[in-house]
Design a protein around this motif. Structure first.
Motif, PDB file in Angstrom:
ATOM      1  N   MET A   1       1.026  -1.091   0.150  1.00  0.00           N
ATOM      2  CA  MET A   1       0.020   0.153   0.148  1.00  0.00           C
ATOM      3  C   MET A   1       0.782   1.211  -0.115  1.00  0.00           C
ATOM      4  O   MET A   1       1.899   1.156   0.768  1.00  0.00           O
ATOM      5  CB  MET A   1      -1.016  -0.011   1.339  1.00  0.00           C
ATOM      6  N   PRO A   2       0.479   2.152  -0.779  1.00  0.00           N
ATOM      7  CA  PRO A   2       1.498   3.481  -1.013  1.00  0.00           C
ATOM      8  C   PRO A   2       1.142   4.208   0.409  1.00  0.00           C
ATOM      9  O   PRO A   2       0.281   3.848   1.137  1.00  0.00           O
ATOM     10  CB  PRO A   2       0.540   4.185  -2.037  1.00  0.00           C
ATOM     11  N   ALA A   3       2.577   5.006   0.701  1.00  0.00           N
ATOM     12  CA  ALA A   3       2.253   5.782   1.820  1.00  0.00           C
ATOM     13  C   ALA A   3       1.080   6.588   2.178  1.00  0.00           C
ATOM     14  O   ALA A   3       0.609   7.240   1.196  1.00  0.00           O
ATOM     15  CB  ALA A   3       3.588   6.675   2.050  1.00  0.00           C
ATOM     16  N   ARG A   4       0.541   6.696   3.425  1.00  0.00           N
ATOM     17  CA  ARG A   4      -0.536   7.418   3.847  1.00  0.00           C
ATOM     18  C   ARG A   4      -0.244   8.853   4.384  1.00  0.00           C
ATOM     19  O   ARG A   4      -0.950   9.766   4.332  1.00  0.00           O
ATOM     20  CB  ARG A   4      -1.504   6.675   4.593  1.00  0.00           C
ATOM     21  N   SER A   5       0.819   8.715   5.036  1.00  0.00           N
ATOM     22  CA  SER A   5       1.522   9.883   5.764  1.00  0.00           C
ATOM     23  C   SER A   5       3.030  10.182   5.489  1.00  0.00           C
ATOM     24  O   SER A   5       3.732   9.330   5.432  1.00  0.00           O
ATOM     25  CB  SER A   5       1.214   9.749   7.482  1.00  0.00           C
ATOM     26  N   TYR A   6       3.173  11.623   5.198  1.00  0.00           N
ATOM     27  CA  TYR A   6       4.705  11.755   4.964  1.00  0.00           C
ATOM     28  C   TYR A   6       4.764  13.243   5.921  1.00  0.00           C
ATOM     29  O   TYR A   6       4.242  14.284   5.924  1.00  0.00           O
ATOM     30  CB  TYR A   6       4.790  12.594   3.616  1.00  0.00           C
ATOM     31  N   LEU A   7       5.700  12.906   6.827  1.00  0.00           N
ATOM     32  CA  LEU A   7       6.079  14.008   8.022  1.00  0.00           C
ATOM     33  C   LEU A   7       7.330  14.855   7.674  1.00  0.00           C
ATOM     34  O   LEU A   7       8.453  14.616   7.254  1.00  0.00           O
ATOM     35  CB  LEU A   7       6.436  13.189   9.333  1.00  0.00           C
ATOM     36  N   TYR A   8       6.809  15.952   7.526  1.00  0.00           N
ATOM     37  CA  TYR A   8       8.052  17.055   7.107  1.00  0.00           C
ATOM     38  C   TYR A   8       8.935  17.290   8.422  1.00  0.00           C
ATOM     39  O   TYR A   8       8.573  17.293   9.548  1.00  0.00           O
ATOM     40  CB  TYR A   8       7.469  18.570   6.867  1.00  0.00           C
ATOM     41  N   VAL A   9      10.269  17.444   8.063  1.00  0.00           N
ATOM     42  CA  VAL A   9      11.240  17.811   9.224  1.00  0.00           C
ATOM     43  C   VAL A   9      12.175  18.809   8.787  1.00  0.00           C
ATOM     44  O   VAL A   9      12.645  18.649   7.532  1.00  0.00           O
ATOM     45  CB  VAL A   9      12.154  16.434   9.625  1.00  0.00           C
ATOM     46  N   PRO A  10      12.313  20.020   9.233  1.00  0.00           N
ATOM     47  CA  PRO A  10      13.334  20.932   8.685  1.00  0.00           C
ATOM     48  C   PRO A  10      14.689  20.413   8.617  1.00  0.00           C
ATOM     49  O   PRO A  10      15.290  19.911   9.429  1.00  0.00           O
ATOM     50  CB  PRO A  10      13.186  22.119   9.995  1.00  0.00           C
ATOM     51  N   GLY A  11      15.167  20.772   7.369  1.00  0.00           N
ATOM     52  CA  GLY A  11      16.576  20.151   7.067  1.00  0.00           C
ATOM     53  C   GLY A  11      17.586  20.776   8.069  1.00  0.00           C
ATOM     54  O   GLY A  11      18.484  19.868   8.342  1.00  0.00           O
ATOM     55  N   HIS A  12      17.422  21.725   8.622  1.00  0.00           N
ATOM     56  CA  HIS A  12      18.399  22.400   9.518  1.00  0.00           C
ATOM     57  C   HIS A  12      18.288  21.888  10.940  1.00  0.00           C
ATOM     58  O   HIS A  12      18.857  22.401  11.770  1.00  0.00           O
ATOM     59  CB  HIS A  12      18.538  23.797   9.310  1.00  0.00           C
ATOM     60  N   ARG A  13      17.290  21.077  11.216  1.00  0.00           N
ATOM     61  CA  ARG A  13      17.056  20.630  12.373  1.00  0.00           C
ATOM     62  C   ARG A  13      17.252  19.093  12.413  1.00  0.00           C
ATOM     63  O   ARG A  13      16.405  17.991  12.636  1.00  0.00           O
ATOM     64  CB  ARG A  13      15.477  21.013  12.984  1.00  0.00           C
ATOM     65  N   PRO A  14      18.451  18.555  12.387  1.00  0.00           N
ATOM     66  CA  PRO A  14      18.785  17.082  12.290  1.00  0.00           C
ATOM     67  C   PRO A  14      18.504  16.039  13.384  1.00  0.00           C
ATOM     68  O   PRO A  14      18.068  15.018  13.094  1.00  0.00           O
ATOM     69  CB  PRO A  14      20.323  17.076  11.846  1.00  0.00           C
ATOM     70  N   ASP A  15      18.270  16.831  14.675  1.00  0.00           N
ATOM     71  CA  ASP A  15      17.995  16.322  15.901  1.00  0.00           C
ATOM     72  C   ASP A  15      16.461  15.597  15.562  1.00  0.00           C
ATOM     73  O   ASP A  15      16.084  14.627  16.188  1.00  0.00           O
ATOM     74  CB  ASP A  15      18.018  16.956  17.123  1.00  0.00           C
ATOM     75  N   ARG A  16      15.506  16.119  14.900  1.00  0.00           N
ATOM     76  CA  ARG A  16      14.368  16.005  14.701  1.00  0.00           C
ATOM     77  C   ARG A  16      14.268  14.525  13.733  1.00  0.00           C
ATOM     78  O   ARG A  16      12.995  14.015  13.775  1.00  0.00           O
ATOM     79  CB  ARG A  16      13.275  17.117  14.114  1.00  0.00           C
ATOM     80  N   VAL A  17      15.220  14.469  12.975  1.00  0.00           N
ATOM     81  CA  VAL A  17      14.817  13.220  11.947  1.00  0.00           C
ATOM     82  C   VAL A  17      14.621  11.834  12.474  1.00  0.00           C
ATOM     83  O   VAL A  17      13.709  10.979  12.219  1.00  0.00           O
ATOM     84  CB  VAL A  17      16.067  13.097  10.846  1.00  0.00           C
ATOM     85  N   PRO A  18      15.536  11.397  13.384  1.00  0.00           N
ATOM     86  CA  PRO A  18      15.214  10.259  14.133  1.00  0.00           C
ATOM     87  C   PRO A  18      13.905  10.229  14.986  1.00  0.00           C
ATOM     88  O   PRO A  18      13.177   9.123  15.029  1.00  0.00           O
ATOM     89  CB  PRO A  18      16.481  10.109  15.296  1.00  0.00           C
ATOM     90  N   LYS A  19      13.457  11.375  15.349  1.00  0.00           N
ATOM     91  CA  LYS A  19      11.950  11.288  16.056  1.00  0.00           C
ATOM     92  C   LYS A  19      11.114  11.060  15.064  1.00  0.00           C
ATOM     93  O   LYS A  19      10.244  10.350  15.251  1.00  0.00           O
ATOM     94  CB  LYS A  19      11.951  12.508  16.922  1.00  0.00           C
ATOM     95  N   ALA A  20      11.328  11.595  14.014  1.00  0.00           N
ATOM     96  CA  ALA A  20      10.041  11.521  13.061  1.00  0.00           C
ATOM     97  C   ALA A  20      10.251  10.222  12.334  1.00  0.00           C
ATOM     98  O   ALA A  20       9.126   9.516  12.173  1.00  0.00           O
ATOM     99  CB  ALA A  20      10.317  12.752  11.701  1.00  0.00           C
ATOM    100  N   ALA A  21      11.262   9.535  12.345  1.00  0.00           N
ATOM    101  CA  ALA A  21      11.359   8.318  11.700  1.00  0.00           C
ATOM    102  C   ALA A  21      10.941   7.357  12.736  1.00  0.00           C
ATOM    103  O   ALA A  21      10.393   6.286  12.234  1.00  0.00           O
ATOM    104  CB  ALA A  21      12.785   7.901  11.313  1.00  0.00           C
ATOM    105  N   ALA A  22      11.162   7.597  13.903  1.00  0.00           N
ATOM    106  CA  ALA A  22      10.383   6.719  14.950  1.00  0.00           C
ATOM    107  C   ALA A  22       8.949   7.060  14.947  1.00  0.00           C
ATOM    108  O   ALA A  22       8.185   6.288  15.993  1.00  0.00           O
ATOM    109  CB  ALA A  22      11.092   6.958  16.093  1.00  0.00           C
ATOM    110  N   SER A  23       8.338   7.996  14.636  1.00  0.00           N
ATOM    111  CA  SER A  23       6.907   8.140  14.690  1.00  0.00           C
ATOM    112  C   SER A  23       6.149   7.104  13.874  1.00  0.00           C
ATOM    113  O   SER A  23       6.779   6.044  13.245  1.00  0.00           O
ATOM    114  CB  SER A  23       6.791   9.499  14.319  1.00  0.00           C
ATOM    115  N   ALA A  24       4.943   7.191  13.832  1.00  0.00           N
ATOM    116  CA  ALA A  24       4.029   6.488  13.113  1.00  0.00           C
ATOM    117  C   ALA A  24       3.961   6.732  11.627  1.00  0.00           C
ATOM    118  O   ALA A  24       3.186   6.042  10.795  1.00  0.00           O
ATOM    119  CB  ALA A  24       2.476   6.521  13.603  1.00  0.00           C
ATOM    120  N   ALA A  25       4.728   7.776  11.235  1.00  0.00           N
ATOM    121  CA  ALA A  25       4.662   8.298   9.799  1.00  0.00           C
ATOM    122  C   ALA A  25       5.199   7.027   8.870  1.00  0.00           C
ATOM    123  O   ALA A  25       6.178   6.433   9.029  1.00  0.00           O
ATOM    124  CB  ALA A  25       5.507   9.416   9.418  1.00  0.00           C
ATOM    125  N   ASP A  26       4.374   7.029   7.784  1.00  0.00           N
ATOM    126  CA  ASP A  26       5.023   5.860   6.814  1.00  0.00           C
ATOM    127  C   ASP A  26       6.234   6.497   5.994  1.00  0.00           C
ATOM    128  O   ASP A  26       6.955   5.639   5.664  1.00  0.00           O
ATOM    129  CB  ASP A  26       3.602   5.865   5.658  1.00  0.00           C
TER     130      ASP A  26
END
Length: 277
Positions: A1-26
């Motif tokens: 099934m194609p992704a349902r949710s795409y979560l944006y993360v500001p590129g200059h805030r790398p600390d947020r990428v692992p948190k976003a990846a660990a969320s329920a976002a597809d």
């Protein structure tokens, strides 16, 4: 099934990428465009490259690039390589997609990647992009369309009401282009109020009825609501299974016990419901 949710993360805030990846976002989109101040563009590129090298534990990492020629080339040079699920191109129009394809082809060749290895989600948010939506769909590398309504509303000089009624016709054009060219259903726009989950559920339900099957998110708390909105409920799945069971395997039509005619279009809708279950 194609992704349902795409979560944006500001590129200059790398600390947020692992948190976003660990969320329920597809999937996660590392944003090098609107979310990044001009002065932080170089920092964001370096941070995005590092995040891609670090990986995400299985969550696809996309990158939204800047559409301007110089920034686009710099963005791609920083992020094309292992770990990149693909690129989101804002203000997608046929000429911009052709330029993107040329740049990606050169980088793939230079870096030993297979030709066409980097797919593209084309973000339609200009009048020209809407008018040429079918051509955008058919452009090389494009695997899905998204719609960005803030920039589009500004260019069109419309003032949408809270339900964005004035843009519903544009949404239909995007849905039609995807269906006509065989692309998956498109990705809907963000809900900018990140605290009102009731409103998010309402606008997601509207997008579902209009033919969208995903949308972008600005905050992790929005993701579960979006996923639920684009996932068929247990009741919907049961109803679809019951409907399909009424049609004999060697028949394409039937009449249900209530006298409703079940034709191929009705059956196709039922199968699509099961795909979302």
């Amino acid at each position: 099934m194609p992704a349902r949710s795409y979560l944006y993360v500001p590129g200059h805030r790398p600390d947020r990428v692992p948190k976003a990846a660990a969320s329920a976002a597809d999937a996660v989109i590392i944003d090098l465009e609107d979310a990044v101040p001009v002065a932080a563009k170089a920092t964001a590129r370096a941070a995005a490259a590092a995040a891609l090298r670090a990986g995400s534990g299985g969550t696809p990492l996309w990158v939204r690039v800047n559409p301007g020629a110089d920034d686009l080339a710099a963005d791609l040079a920083a992020v094309v390589g292992p770990g990149l699920a693909g690129v989101w191109l804002p203000k997608a129009e046929p000429a911009a997609l052709a330029r993107l394809d040329d740049l990606l082809t050169g980088l793939e060749r230079e870096r030993g990647l297979p030709g066409g290895a980097v797919p593209v989600v084309a973000l339609v948010e200009t009048a020209a992009g809407v008018l040429h939506a079918e051509e955008v769909c058919r452009a090389p590398r494009v695997v899905r369309l998204g719609i960005g309504e803030a920039d589009l509303a500004g260019e069109l000089r419309v003032r949408p009401d809270p339900d964005r009624t004035e843009l519903h016709g544009v949404r239909l054009q995007v849905v039609l282009a995807c269906a006509a060219t065989g692309l998956p259903a498109p990705v809907g726009p963000v809900e900018t109020n990140v605290t009102d989950t009731d409103r998010l559920a309402h606008t997601t339900a509207t997008l579902l009825r209009q033919g969208f099957r995903a949308r972008t998110a600005l905050h992790p708390r929005q993701v579960p609501v979006i996923n639920a909105g684009f996932t068929a409920t247990a009741e919907e799945v049961a109803a679809a299974e019951a409907l399909l069971a009424r049609v004999p395997a060697d028949e394409s039509t039937a009449v249900d016990p209530d006298g409703h005619f079940l034709d191929p279009a009705v059956l196709r809708t039922a199968r699509e419901t099961l795909d979302r279950g």
